[in-house]
Design a protein around this motif. Sequence first.
Motif, PDB file in Angstrom:
ATOM      1  N   GLY A  14      29.766 -11.183  -2.595  1.00 38.41           N
ATOM      2  CA  GLY A  14      30.594 -12.160  -1.899  1.00 38.41           C
ATOM      3  C   GLY A  14      30.868 -13.427  -2.692  1.00 38.41           C
ATOM      4  N   GLU A  15      30.177 -13.619  -3.805  1.00 41.84           N
ATOM      5  CA  GLU A  15      30.373 -14.815  -4.619  1.00 41.84           C
ATOM      6  C   GLU A  15      31.575 -14.612  -5.542  1.00 41.84           C
ATOM      7  OE1 GLU A  15      27.802 -17.708  -7.629  1.00 41.84           O
ATOM      8  OE2 GLU A  15      27.019 -15.759  -7.081  1.00 41.84           O
ATOM      9  N   VAL A  16      32.390 -15.632  -5.676  1.00 39.97           N
ATOM     10  CA  VAL A  16      33.563 -15.594  -6.541  1.00 39.97           C
ATOM     11  C   VAL A  16      33.494 -16.798  -7.477  1.00 39.97           C
ATOM     12  CG1 VAL A  16      36.086 -15.722  -6.632  1.00 39.97           C
ATOM     13  CG2 VAL A  16      34.972 -14.462  -4.783  1.00 39.97           C
ATOM     14  N   SER A  17      33.767 -16.572  -8.736  1.00 38.90           N
ATOM     15  CA  SER A  17      33.801 -17.649  -9.720  1.00 38.90           C
ATOM     16  C   SER A  17      35.204 -17.689 -10.310  1.00 38.90           C
ATOM     17  CB  SER A  17      32.771 -17.393 -10.827  1.00 38.90           C
ATOM     18  OG  SER A  17      32.887 -18.378 -11.829  1.00 38.90           O
ATOM     19  N   ILE A  18      35.813 -18.867 -10.331  1.00 40.94           N
ATOM     20  CA  ILE A  18      37.161 -19.021 -10.860  1.00 40.94           C
ATOM     21  C   ILE A  18      37.106 -19.953 -12.061  1.00 40.94           C
ATOM     22  CG2 ILE A  18      39.488 -19.868 -10.378  1.00 40.94           C
ATOM     23  CD1 ILE A  18      38.991 -19.171  -7.435  1.00 40.94           C
ATOM     24  N   VAL A  19      37.685 -19.520 -13.164  1.00 42.66           N
ATOM     25  CA  VAL A  19      37.793 -20.349 -14.365  1.00 42.66           C
ATOM     26  C   VAL A  19      39.277 -20.517 -14.663  1.00 42.66           C
ATOM     27  CG1 VAL A  19      37.309 -20.527 -16.827  1.00 42.66           C
ATOM     28  CG2 VAL A  19      35.613 -19.500 -15.291  1.00 42.66           C
ATOM     29  N   ILE A  20      39.713 -21.738 -14.805  1.00 41.65           N
ATOM     30  CA  ILE A  20      41.113 -22.022 -15.104  1.00 41.65           C
ATOM     31  C   ILE A  20      41.161 -22.570 -16.521  1.00 41.65           C
ATOM     32  CG2 ILE A  20      43.093 -23.458 -14.480  1.00 41.65           C
ATOM     33  CD1 ILE A  20      41.735 -23.234 -11.559  1.00 41.65           C
ATOM     34  N   GLU A  21      41.926 -21.896 -17.353  1.00 50.15           N
ATOM     35  CA  GLU A  21      42.023 -22.301 -18.753  1.00 50.15           C
ATOM     36  C   GLU A  21      43.437 -22.793 -19.058  1.00 50.15           C
ATOM     37  OE1 GLU A  21      38.843 -19.288 -20.855  1.00 50.15           O
ATOM     38  OE2 GLU A  21      40.901 -18.593 -20.632  1.00 50.15           O
ATOM     39  N   ALA A  22      43.500 -23.894 -19.774  1.00 50.25           N
ATOM     40  CA  ALA A  22      44.774 -24.458 -20.216  1.00 50.25           C
ATOM     41  C   ALA A  22      44.501 -25.284 -21.459  1.00 50.25           C
ATOM     42  CB  ALA A  22      45.384 -25.317 -19.119  1.00 50.25           C
ATOM     43  N   LYS A  23      45.535 -25.562 -22.205  1.00 48.03           N
ATOM     44  CA  LYS A  23      45.385 -26.363 -23.421  1.00 48.03           C
ATOM     45  C   LYS A  23      44.915 -27.784 -23.077  1.00 48.03           C
ATOM     46  CE  LYS A  23      47.694 -27.404 -27.731  1.00 48.03           C
ATOM     47  NZ  LYS A  23      48.879 -27.160 -28.541  1.00 48.03           N
TER      48      LYS A  23
END
Length: 157
Positions: A14-23
């Motif tokens: 049930g755990e969700v990890s979100i990584v947002i990558e941008a310059k």
Amino acid sequence: MNITFRANSELEDGEVSIVIEAKAPTAEALSVMKAAETLGRRTSQTISIDTDGRIEIVRKSAIIAIEVHGNSLILRIGTSPDSPAHALTTRDRLQHVMESLPSSDFVQISKQVAINLRHLKSLEASYSGNMTAKLTDGIDETVSRRYVADLKKALGA
């Protein structure tokens, strides 16, 4: 924008990890982060409000406005088929309650008041650069001129 799913067996069920990558931390990247944060808060359609000696369960969508009065908060709850319009009083802090609500729907319009944009019917010019927010159930709230730009941004205007 590129969206990718990656399984991670180290996460709990049930755990969700979100990584947002941008310059760089662009407006678009920050917008995606805010949307993901809001989505995480939307898992529950209700919020529990600790009133004097009782815990009330309220649908988030029914909250019209939240007002600070001294050391108390007053939540204006709208009408629904099973409940007439009413107010709940709690000792909680505005910022704490706001953290439990979706930021896409709830916006602060003064130091003492936050409103649910889904209950906003219109905005009218008022004195000194302030505005009046006309809400459902006949509720009017003053939008402080300091918060007008943030409200317009939240409305996409």
